[in-house]
Design an enzyme around this catalytic site. Structure first.
Site, PDB file in Angstrom:
ATOM      1  N   GLY A 124       0.813  -1.208   0.000  1.00  0.00           N
ATOM      2  CA  GLY A 124       0.000   0.000   0.000  1.00  0.00           C
ATOM      3  C   GLY A 124       0.847   1.258   0.000  1.00  0.00           C
ATOM      4  O   GLY A 124       1.994   1.266   0.426  1.00  0.00           O
ATOM      5  N   SER A 125       0.239   2.339  -0.461  1.00  0.00           N
ATOM      6  CA  SER A 125       0.891   3.656  -0.447  1.00  0.00           C
ATOM      7  C   SER A 125       0.793   4.280   0.934  1.00  0.00           C
ATOM      8  O   SER A 125       0.021   3.859   1.785  1.00  0.00           O
ATOM      9  CB  SER A 125       0.227   4.577  -1.468  1.00  0.00           C
ATOM     10  N   GLY A 126       1.587   5.336   1.124  1.00  0.00           N
ATOM     11  CA  GLY A 126       1.521   6.106   2.362  1.00  0.00           C
ATOM     12  C   GLY A 126       2.708   5.882   3.270  1.00  0.00           C
ATOM     13  O   GLY A 126       2.708   6.349   4.403  1.00  0.00           O
ATOM     14  N   HIS A 127       3.730   5.185   2.744  1.00  0.00           N
ATOM     15  CA  HIS A 127       4.869   4.827   3.587  1.00  0.00           C
ATOM     16  C   HIS A 127       6.205   5.320   3.031  1.00  0.00           C
ATOM     17  O   HIS A 127       7.256   4.815   3.437  1.00  0.00           O
ATOM     18  CB  HIS A 127       4.948   3.311   3.743  1.00  0.00           C
ATOM     19  N   ASP A 134      -1.229  -8.064   0.541  1.00  0.00           N
ATOM     20  CA  ASP A 134       0.024  -8.043  -0.211  1.00  0.00           C
ATOM     21  C   ASP A 134       0.429  -9.468  -0.575  1.00  0.00           C
ATOM     22  O   ASP A 134       0.872  -9.758  -1.697  1.00  0.00           O
ATOM     23  CB  ASP A 134       1.149  -7.409   0.632  1.00  0.00           C
ATOM     24  N   HIS A 143      -0.182   1.112  10.353  1.00  0.00           N
ATOM     25  CA  HIS A 143      -1.523   1.482   9.894  1.00  0.00           C
ATOM     26  C   HIS A 143      -2.449   1.729  11.074  1.00  0.00           C
ATOM     27  O   HIS A 143      -3.668   1.756  10.918  1.00  0.00           O
ATOM     28  CB  HIS A 143      -2.116   0.384   9.020  1.00  0.00           C
TER      29      HIS A 143
END
Lengths: 334, 334
Positions: free
Chosen positions: B55-58, B111, B220
Site C-alpha cells: 500500500g501507499s503512504g509509507h 500483499d 496502519h
C-alpha cells in the site's frame, strides 16, 4: 506536547550527542560546550572554510550540511535562538586552514550579530573572513527591501554551490562570489498548515484555525502574506511558484534547480504532488529543470507545511550543484 | 485534513507522477496503469530481480528503495491497501532477467495474496520466483507466533542486504537466503503519538488522547501492546529496546545495525535523542553498533511517532549493509 524528549532544557545537547554517537568519525565538537562542531578532518588544508549556524530545530539545517563539498563547521544555538558568539568563533577558528573562512547563514538578527562578533575576534588573530547571508524568502519582505529578507530552505543551494567551490580549491573571494551569486539567483516561499511546539515553552510558533493555511509564513512562524482556507495542492503550488518565479525573470530556455522542502509533518507523498504541479508549470514556461530535490531539507520540527525554492542556473552553478557532497544527512554523487 | 493534496482519489497517481517527473532516468512505469515501476535499466542482465510493494503512504517504502543495490521493481497500491495482482505481476515480469525474482515485502494478507497470485502467473511463463515476507515487528505477535508478525521499518535492512547480494551476482536461492537471514535477525518496535489521516476517507488510523502514547502500534494504526501517558524519550527508548533486544540474544561483543525511524511528523532531533539512549544502553551491554540510520525510512504519512529496528550482524550481513546503493530516496557509499 507530542514530543519524544526528556527535559526540554536538554533537548539541544541530547540531540547533538545523538548525532555524534550515530555518525562517529564524521563530526567533532570544537568548543568546550559542544555547541560548535566541525568536519572531523577540519580544517581542510589549502581549502577555504565555510561556517554556518543558527538556532536549533531545523535539521538538517544547519549541522546536517557539515561535510565534504558542503560546510566545514557549524555553530548551534538553542531552539529558534541564535548561536552564541563563542560557538560562532570556535566554528570559525576550526574551519580556517589559512585560506580564510566564509560565514554562510540565514539573515536573522541574532545570528548576524554573533557571527559578526566572531569574525571581528578572528580577524584579531589574522583569520580572513567573508560573509554571505541568505535572503531567499521572497515572501518575507518586498523586492525593494530584499536585503531584509529572511533565509530559509534555499540556503541548501548555497551550501551545495559554495561548498563545491571550496572543495575544488577556489580562493576565498571566489567562494564568496559563488555564494552571493547563488543567493541572488534563489527565491523561496513557504506555506504553513500547522505550527511546531517549542520544547522549552510548550508554546506553538503560530496559530491557525483548522482548515486554514498561510502562504509566506516563516520557519519560526513569522507572519506570511496571505491567510485563508486550505486550497488544493495545485492551487498552493501555483501560489508558491507565483511568489518565487517573477523575480527570477525566467525565460524560455532557462534552467532551474527545484527544491520542494517539507517543514516537518507534511508527507513526502504530498511534496511530490506539489512538485508535479511545479514541474508542469515550469514546462509550460519552457523552463528546464536541471535537478530536483524533494524531501526534508530545512525543517521546523513538526511544523506542517512546505516550501518551494528555485535557483536559476548558469553553467557554473549547475556544475557545482552536480558535484559530489557527503555528510551524515546528505549525499550527492560518488 | 491538513494535507496538501488535490482530489483524494488522485493522491497515489499524482505522487507517482511527481516522483517520475522529479527523477527522470531513474524509474519507469512497467504497467499500463502506472502502478508497477522498475529501475530504468531493469531487468539487470544476469542478476536476480527483487520485487517489492504494498500500500501507499509509507514513502520511502516501497518505491523509494527501487534502485541500484536495492530492489528492482515495486507494485504500488492505494493508501494502506495492497497492490493489485496485475501490478504485482507486471513488477515481477519487469524484474526478471532470466535469473529469477525474489518477492520481498511486509507480511500483510492482501500483499501476500496478490504477490502469490503474481508468482503463480509468472511461473506459467517459466519465471522462477521466491518469497521472503518481513515479520520484524516484534510487538505484533508473541514469539511463538512470529510467522504472523507484520513487517515494518526493518524491511529496510532486507532491501539493503538482499539488494547487495543480488547486485554482486548471487543466484536466486542465495539472495533468498540472505533476505530470510536478515529478517530472522531483525526486530522492530514502534511508538505512536498521533495518527495519520487517510486521504480517501478523512479518518484517522487510530485515536489517542492528548498526552498519550502507544507502544507497539502498527504503521496502519494496528493495536500495540501498551497504551498510557507519554513518557520521557529515554523511557520510550528503553521500552522499544526491551521489546526488540531480548529475542536477538545479544551478548557482549555482538554487533548490530540500528535504524531509528521517524513515522512522519516526529522531528529528526527527537529521533537522535532516542538514538542517544539506545546507543548508551547497547554500550552498557557491550554490543557494538556497526552502522546507524536515523531518519524517515518507513513512514505512515503524518503519523507522529518512531520505531526502533535492530539487525544482529554477522560478517557477511555487515558487508552487504556497507555495499553501495542508490535510488532517488536513498544513497549509500560511492
Amino acid at each position: 506536547m507530542r514530543k519524544l524528549i526528556n527535559a526540554p532544557d536538554d533537548f539541544v545537547d541530547e540531540y547533538l550527542a545523538g548525532i555524534l554517537a550515530a555518525h562517529p568519525g564524521a563530526l567533532r565538537a570544537v568548543s568546550g560546550d559542544g555547541r560548535a562542531l566541525a568536519r572531523a578532518d577540519a580544517p581542510v588544508p589549502g581549502r577555504v572554510g565555510i561556517v554556518t549556524g543558527g538556532g536549533s530545530g531545523h535539521l538538517p539545517v544547519f549541522l546536517g550540511y557539515v561535510g565534504r563539498g558542503l560546510a566545514t563547521a557549524a555553530a548551534v544555538g538553542n531552539v529558534f535562538s541564535a548561536q552564541s558568539g563563542d560557538a560562532a568563533e570556535a566554528a570559525v577558528r576550526a574551519a580556517d586552514s589559512g585560506a580564510g573562512v566564509l560565514c554562510l547563514y540565514g539573515n536573522y538578527t541574532g545570528d548576524r550579530l554573533n557571527f559578526d562578533l566572531a569574525c571581528d575576534l578572528a580577524a584579531d588573530d589574522g583569520i580572513t573572513t567573508r560573509t554571505v547571508r541568505f535572503t531567499d524568502d521572497a515572501a518575507s519582505a518586498p523586492p525593494e527591501r530584499a536585503a531584509e529578507r529572511r533565509g530559509v530552505a534555499g540556503l541548501f543551494f548555497g551550501y551545495k554551490c559554495a561548498g563545491a567551490a571550496a572543495e575544488r580549491g577556489d580562493p576565498l573571494d571566489a567562494v564568496t562570489a559563488i555564494a552571493a551569486r547563488t543567493n541572488a539567483a534563489t527565491r523561496s516561499a513557504g506555506v504553513g498548515l500547522a505550527p511546531t511546539i517549542i520544547p522549552a515553552t510548550g508554546r506553538p510558533t503560530f496559530t491557525l484555525e483548522p482548515g486554514e493555511m498561510e502562504i509566506g509564513i516563516g520557519i519560526h512562524g513569522e507572519p506570511g502574506i496571505r491567510r485563508g482556507p486550505l486550497q488544493p495542492a495545485d492551487a498552493v503550488a501555483d501560489q508558491l511558484l507565483d511568489t518565487v518565479a517573477p523575480e527570477l525573470d525566467l525565460a524560455r530556455g532557462d534552467r532551474v534547480a527545484v527544491l520542494v522542502n517539507g517543514l516537518g509533518a507534511t508527507s513526502r507523498e504530498e511534496l511530490y504532488i506539489l512538485f508535479r504541479r511545479v514541474a508542469a508549470r515550469l514546462g509550460d514556461l519552457g523552463v528546464g529543470v536541471h535537478r530536483t530535490w524533494v524531501g526534508e531539507y530545512a525543517t521546523s520540527m513538526e511544523m506542517a507545511g512546505a516550501s518551494l525554492s528555485l535557483l536559476k542556473l548558469d553553467d557554473e552553478l549547475a556544475g557545482l550543484l552536480d558535484a559530489p557532497a557527503s555528510s551524515p544527512f546528505f549525499r550527492e554523487g560518488p
